[in-house]
Design an enzyme around this catalytic site. Structure first.
Site, PDB file in Angstrom:
ATOM      1  N   LYS A 196     -90.084  -3.195  75.693  1.00  0.00           N
ATOM      2  CA  LYS A 196     -91.173  -2.866  76.625  1.00  0.00           C
ATOM      3  C   LYS A 196     -90.638  -2.799  78.054  1.00  0.00           C
ATOM      4  CE  LYS A 196     -94.680  -4.937  73.636  1.00  0.00           C
ATOM      5  NZ  LYS A 196     -95.595  -6.052  73.356  1.00  0.00           N
TER       6      LYS A 196
ATOM      7  N   GLN B 206     -96.964 -11.844  75.558  1.00  0.00           N
ATOM      8  CA  GLN B 206     -96.500 -11.495  74.211  1.00  0.00           C
ATOM      9  C   GLN B 206     -97.011 -12.528  73.207  1.00  0.00           C
ATOM     10  OE1 GLN B 206     -94.975  -8.672  73.427  1.00  0.00           O
ATOM     11  NE2 GLN B 206     -94.765  -9.174  71.270  1.00  0.00           N
TER      12      GLN B 206
ATOM     13  N   ASP C 202    -102.951  -4.813  77.700  1.00  0.00           N
ATOM     14  CA  ASP C 202    -103.005  -4.979  76.246  1.00  0.00           C
ATOM     15  C   ASP C 202    -104.423  -4.780  75.717  1.00  0.00           C
ATOM     16  OD1 ASP C 202    -100.899  -5.389  74.499  1.00  0.00           O
ATOM     17  OD2 ASP C 202    -100.606  -7.485  75.084  1.00  0.00           O
TER      18      ASP C 202
HETATM   19  N1  GUN Z   1     -97.507  -9.126  69.244  1.00  0.00           N
HETATM   20  C1  GUN Z   1     -97.574  -8.178  68.279  1.00  0.00           C
HETATM   21  N2  GUN Z   1     -98.171  -7.058  68.754  1.00  0.00           N
HETATM   22  C2  GUN Z   1     -98.489  -7.306  70.034  1.00  0.00           C
HETATM   23  C3  GUN Z   1     -99.129  -6.525  71.042  1.00  0.00           C
HETATM   24  O1  GUN Z   1     -99.532  -5.377  70.859  1.00  0.00           O
HETATM   25  N3  GUN Z   1     -99.270  -7.138  72.249  1.00  0.00           N
HETATM   26  C4  GUN Z   1     -98.854  -8.413  72.467  1.00  0.00           C
HETATM   27  N4  GUN Z   1     -99.065  -8.927  73.664  1.00  0.00           N
HETATM   28  N5  GUN Z   1     -98.277  -9.156  71.559  1.00  0.00           N
HETATM   29  C5  GUN Z   1     -98.095  -8.589  70.349  1.00  0.00           C
END
Ligand code: GUN
Length: 286
Positions: free
Chosen positions: A54, A98, A121
């Protein structure tokens, strides 16, 4: 005839290039450089890979991608204090915590402390509510990426029966809500299956669009799939032989479906591309 491949890697690359051009014009015209801070608590190996991807994708698009690494034993109040500092920082347009968090932290309580206008998100209750009420602001990146794949892959959603396997807050629920929205990539008739569903395979077999977000390797086999269906695989797992696979048994399902996403190279890259788009949107609206 084997299924057409819905190539998420190629589409994500195109979206990233378009986003980078938009980032450059935002910088030129308004002197704004979109900034995303990803918060990583602890050292979960998969999360470390996702977070690095990311951050790198942000920087490649001309944004400022940063990672705030915090110790696994951080207290909830210290974590919230860090989030509030980022909420107040005008250089930070997007904040992402995350998941999963270590078990002593209350995920729901932590996510609700992110400013809803920086919640790229789309997990804050305000953004969940906006999506549910039909006026979305930030939509979770994985379902958003799946909708793009369907639209660009020529899969008609209007009037289609979409069956979503899984009811998570990250994928299943927002996916169902997106497919229900009016307009392009929506207007579907939606069924959501979950651990309480009796005979999920029987519902899956009725799907024109089948979205597998179950979290179990190769669970969806050819006998779950209606001939001619579009199959979207959200899972990613490492098999005993070291190869990656999804929630769908690709070799058999690809013989029955009309279109299918590969793993890797399907949904995963689209999720990152949509995060960039959401961060750009946050910066534009700041
Ligand atoms: N863990 C697995 N998928 C995601 C996501 O789309 N966003 C976040 N913040 N954590 C995750």
């Amino acid at each position: 005839m084997p299924a057409r491949i819905l190539d998420g890697k190629a589409l994500a690359q195109t979206i990233r290039e378009v986003t980078a051009a938009e980032v450059a014009s935002l910088r030129r015209e308004r002197e704004i450089v979109p900034g995303l801070t990803v918060i990583l608590v602890g050292e979960n190996p998969a999360s470390q890979v996702y977070v690095r991807n990311k951050q790198n994708a942000c920087n490649a698009a001309g944004m400022v991608g940063r990672t705030l690494r915090l110790p696994a034993d951080i207290s909830q109040s210290t974590l919230i204090h860090d989030i509030e500092r980022l909420n107040a920082d005008p250089m930070v347009h997007g904040i992402l915590v995350q998941l999963p968090l270590p078990p002593h932290l209350d995920e729901r309580a932590v996510l609700s402390r992110i400013s809803p206008r920086k919640d790229v998100d789309g997990f804050h209750p305000e953004n969940v509510g906006l999506l549910a009420s039909g006026t979305p602001r930030f939509v979770p990146c994985t379902p958003l990426g799946i909708r793009e794949l369907l639209i660009h892959g020529g899969v008609e959603t209007r009037g289609a029966h979409a069956v979503v396997l899984g009811r998570s807050q990250i994928v299943g629920k927002p996916m169902a809500l997106l497919l229900l929205q009016r307009g392009e990539g929506g207007d579907a008739t939606v069924t959501v299956c979950h651990t309480g569903t009796r005979d999920a395979a029987a519902y899956a077999r009725q799907a024109d669009i089948l979205i597998a977000a179950i979290g179990r390797p190769e669970q969806v086999t050819a006998d779950w799939v209606k001939p001619g269906a579009a199959v979207i695989d959200v899972g990613i797992h490492k098999r005993a032989d070291g190869r990656l696979c999804g929630d769908v048994h690709f070799p058999s399902v690809a013989q029955v479906a009309a279109a299918i996403t590969p793993v890797p190279g399907g949904v995963g890259p689209m999720t990152v591309a949509m995060l960039l788009r959401n961060t750009l949107q946050a910066a534009i609206q700041s």
